[in-house]
Enzyme design. Structure first.
Site, PDB file in Angstrom:
ATOM      1  CE  LYS A  66      -1.794   2.858   2.613  1.00 55.04           C
ATOM      2  NZ  LYS A  66      -2.160   4.306   1.623  1.00 55.04           N
ATOM      3  CD  GLU A  98      13.742   0.994   8.871  1.00 54.25           C
ATOM      4  OE1 GLU A  98      14.096   1.975   9.778  1.00 54.25           O
ATOM      5  OE2 GLU A  98      14.267  -0.216   8.705  1.00 54.25           O
ATOM      6  CB  CYS A 137      13.223   9.088   7.616  1.00 54.84           C
ATOM      7  SG  CYS A 137      14.285   8.025   6.708  1.00 54.84           S
ATOM      8  CD  GLU A 147      10.014  13.071  11.059  1.00 56.41           C
ATOM      9  OE1 GLU A 147      10.971  12.363  10.348  1.00 56.41           O
ATOM     10  OE2 GLU A 147       8.950  12.639  11.106  1.00 56.41           O
TER      11      GLU A 147
HETATM   12  P1  NAD Z   1       2.402   8.773   7.229  1.00 54.54           P
HETATM   13  O1  NAD Z   1       2.875   7.965   8.506  1.00 54.54           O
HETATM   14  O2  NAD Z   1       1.565   9.901   7.033  1.00 54.54           O
HETATM   15  O3  NAD Z   1       1.944   7.489   6.324  1.00 54.54           O
HETATM   16  C1  NAD Z   1       2.994   6.653   5.763  1.00 54.54           C
HETATM   17  C2  NAD Z   1       1.834   5.648   5.090  1.00 54.54           C
HETATM   18  O4  NAD Z   1       1.041   4.991   6.293  1.00 54.54           O
HETATM   19  C3  NAD Z   1       1.160   5.960   4.221  1.00 54.54           C
HETATM   20  O5  NAD Z   1       1.025   5.092   3.128  1.00 54.54           O
HETATM   21  C4  NAD Z   1      -0.425   6.224   4.716  1.00 54.54           C
HETATM   22  O6  NAD Z   1      -1.367   6.146   3.974  1.00 54.54           O
HETATM   23  C5  NAD Z   1      -0.252   4.970   5.811  1.00 54.54           C
HETATM   24  N1  NAD Z   1      -1.240   5.374   6.916  1.00 54.54           N
HETATM   25  C6  NAD Z   1      -1.620   6.387   7.540  1.00 54.54           C
HETATM   26  N2  NAD Z   1      -2.494   6.016   8.394  1.00 54.54           N
HETATM   27  C7  NAD Z   1      -2.334   4.775   8.725  1.00 54.54           C
HETATM   28  C8  NAD Z   1      -3.163   3.848   9.414  1.00 54.54           C
HETATM   29  N3  NAD Z   1      -3.727   4.231  10.596  1.00 54.54           N
HETATM   30  N4  NAD Z   1      -3.038   2.502   9.278  1.00 54.54           N
HETATM   31  C9  NAD Z   1      -2.069   1.897   8.284  1.00 54.54           C
HETATM   32  N5  NAD Z   1      -1.649   2.710   7.537  1.00 54.54           N
HETATM   33  C10 NAD Z   1      -1.774   4.264   7.629  1.00 54.54           C
HETATM   34  O7  NAD Z   1       3.756   9.385   6.885  1.00 54.54           O
HETATM   35  P2  NAD Z   1       4.220  10.317   5.596  1.00 54.54           P
HETATM   36  O8  NAD Z   1       3.668  11.722   5.937  1.00 54.54           O
HETATM   37  O9  NAD Z   1       3.846   9.523   4.219  1.00 54.54           O
HETATM   38  O10 NAD Z   1       5.677  10.261   5.564  1.00 54.54           O
HETATM   39  C11 NAD Z   1       6.285  10.990   6.557  1.00 54.54           C
HETATM   40  C12 NAD Z   1       7.221  10.160   7.580  1.00 54.54           C
HETATM   41  O11 NAD Z   1       7.726   8.840   7.209  1.00 54.54           O
HETATM   42  C13 NAD Z   1       7.999  10.863   8.442  1.00 54.54           C
HETATM   43  O12 NAD Z   1       7.924  10.887   9.830  1.00 54.54           O
HETATM   44  C14 NAD Z   1       9.429  10.392   8.170  1.00 54.54           C
HETATM   45  O13 NAD Z   1      10.376  10.180   9.161  1.00 54.54           O
HETATM   46  C15 NAD Z   1       8.927   8.892   7.982  1.00 54.54           C
HETATM   47  N6  NAD Z   1       9.902   8.103   7.257  1.00 54.54           N
HETATM   48  C16 NAD Z   1      10.758   7.067   7.893  1.00 54.54           C
HETATM   49  C17 NAD Z   1      11.674   6.385   7.250  1.00 54.54           C
HETATM   50  C18 NAD Z   1      12.673   5.479   7.965  1.00 54.54           C
HETATM   51  O14 NAD Z   1      13.238   4.505   7.123  1.00 54.54           O
HETATM   52  N7  NAD Z   1      12.826   5.412   9.315  1.00 54.54           N
HETATM   53  C19 NAD Z   1      11.868   6.570   5.887  1.00 54.54           C
HETATM   54  C20 NAD Z   1      11.041   7.492   5.381  1.00 54.54           C
HETATM   55  C21 NAD Z   1      10.042   8.350   5.905  1.00 54.54           C
END
Ligand code: NAD
Length: 475
Positions: A170, A245, A279, A379
């Protein structure tokens, strides 16, 4: 575009679609299916059916397919990169690079899968032996964010598929189009039906259905810490395996004897890559008081050279992906100014004909920051960094570790002993000493504290999609 299930287009049960916007212009660049529980069920059942055969394929056969799809990605890098640039707004060169790097990761994982081994302990018990073997976990659900949609997906499926798992992926609702196109390349490479499925929609609408479903054996998630904690709690309540992650707020310590000619360009590059939507970017900087002014001047000069604009116009940096992500930058600058910091460059939304329809924030350096400011604790996920002074190394380490996060950290000192001592004490999954480059394919990547659970990449990443099994032999 529809869901991609069983190597076919699958019209969403809801009949509804989500518009995907270009963050530079707010124009619609495509649409993706708005999934619901019925779509989730169909995708997982397809993956389950495929798993029964896929896990029995010789590893070499699965590996051959993975190399084939990596080659197709390289061949189609411009097209895939273009799709990514339009939905994410990142400069095209970086998008094409992401495709090539992801293909390399698939190749690496494929090779490493051939080397996975079990063991036979030497017990010397007459007529008895134990075999420790590895089996694929089963059907894996991959949930990925918007910022590196292809790399972060490949970190998961590249490990899961060659060891025999099947996948329902997804992608983020902000950047789903590149993932859907990638899935077509998997079909073209010859992957059987149901091995890789892509379902799109809002995370909060289909997330629970994906995680709770009895077919799901493992959830691999990259995204925000709050979302990850919710997913982790739900998965743990059902004894599902997880890799998380999550977010980061990564510090750099610049010691008195740092080589600024290396440190400053490396830090600036890493802080503003992908508009700071990264990230493990450098978010906060602790600089020895004796070199503080010199350091700030140098990074301001370098930051001012960063060209901001549209992805196909030869710029260095694009917009933020959406309003929600954009707002963090404004909020953190306002908070820092209220608390006595100074903005040395940037700090205000970019305006003018080119910028007015998009989410453009300039690369911003905030000096005289202190630990009470959001820029030093939360962040940002935007192009804003905070800089503050320190006097002793112990103070710098304690400031750097005073964080909920622990994804990455950086240190610059020409004394390798000092650098190593600091690296050992920093609470982070990865620490870079004396330069900053992208993470390698063959070493683990992941966070401590609130930055995650588990590791991706290297053989560690592959093992996370297997379960150990002990077979006792009597003869
Ligand atoms: P997000 O958490 O809003 O969304 C990530 C994914 O989760 C999306 O596909 C979203 O649709 C899905 N999602 C949202 N709510 C959900 C739920 N209740 N159940 C299941 N899935 C759900 O993150 P974002 O805004 O897309 O990305 C930014 C974040 O990602 C930042 O905090 C960043 O640090 C993190 N990130 C971490 C890494 C790492 O390797 N540690 C790498 C890249 C990004």
């Amino acid at each position: 575009m529809n869901h991609f299930i069983n190597n076919n287009d699958h019209v969403p049960d809801s009949g509804q679609y989500i518009e995907v916007l270009n963050p530079c212009t707010a124009e619609v660049v495509g649409r993706c299916a708005r999934g619901n529980g019925l779509d989730v069920n169909f995708a997982l059942e397809s993956a389950q059916k495929a798993f029964r055969k896929w896990k029995k394929q010789p590893t070499a056969q699965r590996v051959k397919l993975q190399h084939a799809v990596a080659q197709l990605m390289r061949k189609n890098a411009e097209e895939l990169g273009g799709i990514l640039a339009n939905e994410l707004g990142r400069p095209i060169a970086g998008c094409i690079h992401e495709i090539g790097r992801s293909a390399d990761l698939l190749d690496f994982y494929a090779e490493e899968a051939l080397r996975l081994k079990g063991e036979i302990p030497l017990h010397n018990l007459e007529g008895e032996k134990a075999l420790v073997v590895r089996e694929p976990i089963g059907v894996m659900v991959s949930i990925t964010p918007f910022n590196y949609p292809i790399t972060l997906l490949c970190m998961k499926i590249g490990a899961a598929l060659p060891v025999g798992c099947t996948v329902v992926a997804k992608p983020s609702e902000d950047t789903p189009l590149s993932t859907l196109r990638l899935a077509e390349l998997f079909k073209e490479a010859g992957y059987p039906e149901g091995v890789l499925n892509v379902i799109t929609g809002y995370g909060h609408e289909i997330g629970n259905a994906l995680i709770e479903h009895p077919i799901t054996s493992k959830v691999a998630f990259t995204g925000g810490t709050a979302t990850g904690k919710r997913i982790g709690a739900l998965a743990a309540s059902l004894n599902k395996r997880i890799t998380l992650e999550l977010g980061g707020q990564s510090p750099v310590i610049v010691c008195e004897d740092a080589d600024l000619a290396i440190a400053c360009p490396a830090i600036v590059k890493h802080a503003f890559a992908n508009s700071g939507q990264f990230c493990y970017r450098v978010n906060r900087m602790y600089v020895h008081a004796t070199i503080y002014e010199q350091f700030v001047e140098q990074i301001v000069k370098l930051t001012q050279k960063i060209k901001v604009g549209f992805p196909f116009d030869g710029v260095d940096m694009g917009p933020l992906v959406n309003q929600k992500i954009y707002q963090n930058s404004e909020l953190q600058v306002a908070d820092a100014l209220n608390k006595g910091a100074t903005v040395r460059t940037g700090g205000k939304r970019l305006t003018g004909e080119m910028y007015d329809r998009g989410w453009f924030f300039p690369p911003t350096v905030i000096a005289d920051a202190n630990p009470g400011m959001k820029i030093m604790t939360e962040e940002t996920f935007g192009p804003v960094v905070g800089v503050m002074k320190f006097s002793t190394i112990d103070e710098a380490i304690s400031l750097a570790n005073d964080s909920d996060y622990g994804l990455a950290a950086y240190v610059f000192s020409q004394q390798l002993g000092t650098g190593l001592r600091i690296a050992e004490e920093l609470e982070a999954g990865s620490v870079w000493v004396n330069n900053i480059h992208r993470s390698y394919q063959d070493v683990p990547f992941g966070g401590v504290k609130q930055s995650g659970v588990g590791r991706e990449k290297g053989h560690y990443g592959l093992e996370a999609y297997t379960e150990l099994k002990t077979i006792y032999l009597n003869y």
